[in-house]
Structures are given as structure tokens and as C-alpha cells.
Write an enzyme that holds these catalytic residues in place. Sequence first.
Site, PDB file in Angstrom:
ATOM      1  N   TYR A 144     -25.535  20.924  50.482  1.00 34.25           N
ATOM      2  CA  TYR A 144     -26.131  21.746  51.525  1.00 34.25           C
ATOM      3  C   TYR A 144     -27.338  22.469  50.954  1.00 34.25           C
ATOM      4  O   TYR A 144     -27.278  23.038  49.867  1.00 34.25           O
ATOM      5  CB  TYR A 144     -25.102  22.778  52.023  1.00 34.25           C
ATOM      6  CG  TYR A 144     -25.611  23.659  53.144  1.00 34.25           C
ATOM      7  CD1 TYR A 144     -25.827  23.136  54.418  1.00 34.25           C
ATOM      8  CD2 TYR A 144     -25.853  25.016  52.936  1.00 34.25           C
ATOM      9  CE1 TYR A 144     -26.284  23.957  55.452  1.00 34.25           C
ATOM     10  CE2 TYR A 144     -26.308  25.837  53.962  1.00 34.25           C
ATOM     11  CZ  TYR A 144     -26.524  25.298  55.219  1.00 34.25           C
ATOM     12  OH  TYR A 144     -26.975  26.111  56.239  1.00 34.25           O
ATOM     13  N   ASP A 239     -31.243  22.880  43.444  1.00 32.32           N
ATOM     14  CA  ASP A 239     -30.929  23.959  44.378  1.00 32.32           C
ATOM     15  C   ASP A 239     -29.866  24.819  43.707  1.00 32.32           C
ATOM     16  O   ASP A 239     -28.680  24.487  43.725  1.00 32.32           O
ATOM     17  CB  ASP A 239     -30.439  23.366  45.701  1.00 32.32           C
ATOM     18  CG  ASP A 239     -29.987  24.452  46.675  1.00 32.32           C
ATOM     19  OD1 ASP A 239     -29.973  25.645  46.284  1.00 32.32           O
ATOM     20  OD2 ASP A 239     -29.645  24.108  47.820  1.00 32.32           O
ATOM     21  N   LYS A 267     -28.646  33.911  47.377  1.00 34.61           N
ATOM     22  CA  LYS A 267     -27.362  34.563  47.067  1.00 34.61           C
ATOM     23  C   LYS A 267     -27.488  35.631  45.961  1.00 34.61           C
ATOM     24  O   LYS A 267     -28.021  36.691  46.226  1.00 34.61           O
ATOM     25  CB  LYS A 267     -26.306  33.491  46.802  1.00 34.61           C
ATOM     26  CG  LYS A 267     -26.177  32.614  48.066  1.00 34.61           C
ATOM     27  CD  LYS A 267     -25.020  31.681  48.150  1.00 34.61           C
ATOM     28  CE  LYS A 267     -24.928  31.138  49.567  1.00 34.61           C
ATOM     29  NZ  LYS A 267     -25.108  29.729  49.738  1.00 34.61           N
TER      30      LYS A 267
HETATM   31  C1  LIG Z   1     -26.089  29.037  50.823  1.00 39.30           C
HETATM   32  C2  LIG Z   1     -26.885  27.895  50.361  1.00 39.30           C
HETATM   33  C3  LIG Z   1     -28.143  27.594  50.894  1.00 39.30           C
HETATM   34  C4  LIG Z   1     -28.700  28.299  52.084  1.00 39.30           C
HETATM   35  O1  LIG Z   1     -28.930  29.637  51.850  1.00 39.30           O
HETATM   36  P1  LIG Z   1     -29.049  30.625  53.132  1.00 39.30           P
HETATM   37  O2  LIG Z   1     -29.403  31.929  52.502  1.00 39.30           O
HETATM   38  O3  LIG Z   1     -27.727  30.589  53.789  1.00 39.30           O
HETATM   39  O4  LIG Z   1     -30.125  30.101  53.997  1.00 39.30           O
HETATM   40  C5  LIG Z   1     -28.873  26.595  50.308  1.00 39.30           C
HETATM   41  N1  LIG Z   1     -28.394  25.905  49.265  1.00 39.30           N
HETATM   42  C6  LIG Z   1     -27.184  26.149  48.731  1.00 39.30           C
HETATM   43  C7  LIG Z   1     -26.730  25.375  47.554  1.00 39.30           C
HETATM   44  C8  LIG Z   1     -26.378  27.137  49.278  1.00 39.30           C
HETATM   45  O5  LIG Z   1     -25.170  27.341  48.778  1.00 39.30           O
END
Ligand SMILES: *Cc1c(COP(=O)(O)O)cnc(C)c1O
Length: 429
Positions: A144, A239, A267
Site C-alpha cells: 500500500y 516506501d 507516520k
Molecule cells: C500508511 C501508509 C501510506 C499512506 O500514508 P497516509 O498518511 O495514510 O496517506 C503509504 N505507504 C505506507 C507503506 C503506509 O503504511
Amino acid sequence: MKYQRSSSLFEEAQNVIPGGVNSPVRAFKAVGGTPVFVEKAKGAYLYDVDGNKLIDYINSWGPMILGHAYDPVVNAVIEKAKKGTSFGMPTEIETEIAALAVSMVPNIDKIRFVNSGTEACMSAVRLARGFTGKDKIIKFAGCYHGHSDSFLIQAGSGAVTFGTPNSPGVTEGTAKDTLLANYNDLKNVEEVITASKNEIACIILEPVAGNMGCIPPAKGFLEGLRKLCDENKILLIFDEVMTGFRLAAGGAQELFGIKADIICFGKVIGGGLPVGAFAAKAEIMDYLAPIGPVYQAGTLSGNPLAMAAGLAMLKELNENREVFNSINKKTEYLQKGIEQALTSENVKFTINRLGSMISVHFSEKPVTDFASAAEANNENFKKFFHGMLNERIYIAPSAFETWFICDALSYADLDSTIAACKKIAKDLK
Ligand SMILES: *Cc1c(COP(=O)(O)O)cnc(C)c1O
């Protein structure tokens, strides 16, 4: 456990907010039942609107790595707020947090702040396309990267997986530029690259997947991707929205000793305020506006409150690196305890863990990619989730989510979690 007030608040919310929530996973659709409405939180505990006190294993999906309402972060935000909450002009604190992040993370010269992980990943891909002059991207099934169009793609049919939209509103045109590959399957990645020859701008992945449960990279997987990228002039995007400032001060790059070309954050970097960021060597970052041709902007980007929270958080982590060791040990203790609890009741399970990221899969087989994660027994997960909730332990409300351990958890908290597990295990098949 009672949830009367949560239930009535959820009813009211549904009248004015789609599904009653501002982000879908909060609605408990994967596990059923009524979401818990939070009143406040401190340290390792959540206090809900019905007066229940819960041990929290989500920690706002990661940011609260030192526990909720952590004093240095809260105080930094309060002090900053008194001086004004947004200017749309440069502030000194933006340079301060940027310099600290650059000093902590290997292999980056410059960083740009945005407001979410979604924005970070979306912008990183645009930058990769602008820098390489190529259009297509490779992403992995089950990873994701936020909700921007290019990432809401599922595997289509055909020998080589061209993506198809997995949400209405994402166009076929967008989908055709996202190619899907299987996590931990280098051979598959090689096939996708071969089929699309020189059209691929970047490969984006979670270096430790956390959005199909926790799935660590197989031995050689990240190294292999690095090599494929180098051979084919493709940028490698890590990511690290989950893994950054969690697996180590320098994230997955430091932990595995692999250099990515662009790194995305979210995060933890915001200390619980809405922050994302992406970073790279100057050569790549200087492709961004205002000095480069790739446009990217944000009215509230680098917002002083968000920067104050993020800076306070990063300072704590930078000055006390023992934290990473401490949360890893706590998570390992939890893993062993849950393993014993489930084994003693003959429950079939697999626990995946890397550092302070952990997930329990009700499957006997190794869980190494999206397909194997999807094979697990979801009925058992639902029972487990609601059983734990009833014992006042809040784990992720979906089998496809990782739990995030925070350093505020005590060994007594872990012991009561393990005891709850043992109790619930009796009801699992
Ligand atoms: C949470 C998450 C996102 C998206 O971040 P948001 O602040 O919710 O837009 C993207 N990549 C990873 C790996 C994530 O865990």
C-alpha cells in the site's frame, strides 16, 4: 466490555460522514461490529468514550512509537501553536527537522515535507517519472502506498500483469502505467521488466511489507531489486512510511544495508500530526520546483505545528537509539508469548515479525506475499480480534494490518496481552 456510547456516536457519524469514518479501515468492516470511539490516550493506553481502558497495539498506525501524548511532543506543539499555526511562508523549524532527518537517514541529501504518506508516495513517483523521462511504474500486489490513482491498481489478466483499476474513478489510462508484480518474487519482477523494456521509471515497494500483515523481504529480494534497477536505469523507491524511524534510526535502508533512490516517509516522522516526506540525493531532489521542472506543492506543507511534533519525535529517537532495541525486544517477547498461547491450544498460525512490526496469520503455511496472506482463516481472525477487544486489547481490525509496538508498553502489559491470547485461543479452530 460495553460500547453503548461508541455505538450511538457511530450511528450519528454515519448520518454525516460516509460510513461514519474518515478512513475506511476504522469502520471495522473486515471484522464486523462497532468501531470504538476514543476519548483520549496516554502512553500505551486508549480510553474510549464508554470508560474502557484498552492496551493499544496500533498506536495510530505507527506514529506513537514512544506512546500516546508523549510529553516532549505535546509540549512542542503547544508552544508552537501560541506563535501562530500557519503562515504559508518559510520557517526555521523546517530546516531544522530536514537537517536532522538527513543526518539520521543514510543516502539522502535533501527532503521535502508534505502532509501525508499518500502525498509522499504520489510525489515520489512523479519525481521518478520526471527524472527518468519514463512513464510506467512497478508496484507489488498487497503493498500500500496511499490512495492516489496510480496505486489503486490490481492484477489484471494476462501473462504479464498489466494493472486494472481496483476502484471506480481510477481510469484505464492510469492503470495501464502501473505494472503489478508479486512480493518476494524476483523472477516475476524480471519478467515484468523484460516485457516493458525501457518504459519503467521506478519500482516502488515497502521494504518490509506492512499492509498485508507484516511480510519481511526474503533473503536477497531487496538486493536483487537494487541490481535490476541499476541494470535497467530504473529508480528504486522505498516506501518507508511504516518502516522509517521505526526499524532503525535510518529505517530499512540502514537495517538491510541497501540504498534506495527515493525514500518516502510518513507516520513516525510527524509525531502524530499529518506529515509525510520524500527524500533523495540532491541530483534527484533538485528536479523539483522551484529549481527543477517537476511540480509539487502544498499550502500547509511544512506546517509549524506538524514540524514541531515531528522534530520533537525525531530528536527523542535520535538521542535515545536504545529505543529501537527496546521495542524490538518487547515485540519479540510478545511473539514468543503468543506463539506459546496459540500452540498450547493447537491453533494453526504463522506469526511474522520484523523488529517492532508483527502480525498473526491464522494459516499453517508461510505468509510471504499477498496470495499467501489471503489464504489465512479470516473467521479465526475475527474471533481473535473481538476476543482480544473484549479483554480490552486493541489490535488492528483487519488480518491485513500490522501491529505497531510502542515503547510505552510495559512487560506487565505484554503479559496480560499474552494471557488474553491464551484465553481466546480455546475458541479458535
Ligand atoms: C500508511 C501508509 C501510506 C499512506 O500514508 P497516509 O498518511 O495514510 O496517506 C503509504 N505507504 C505506507 C507503506 C503506509 O503504511
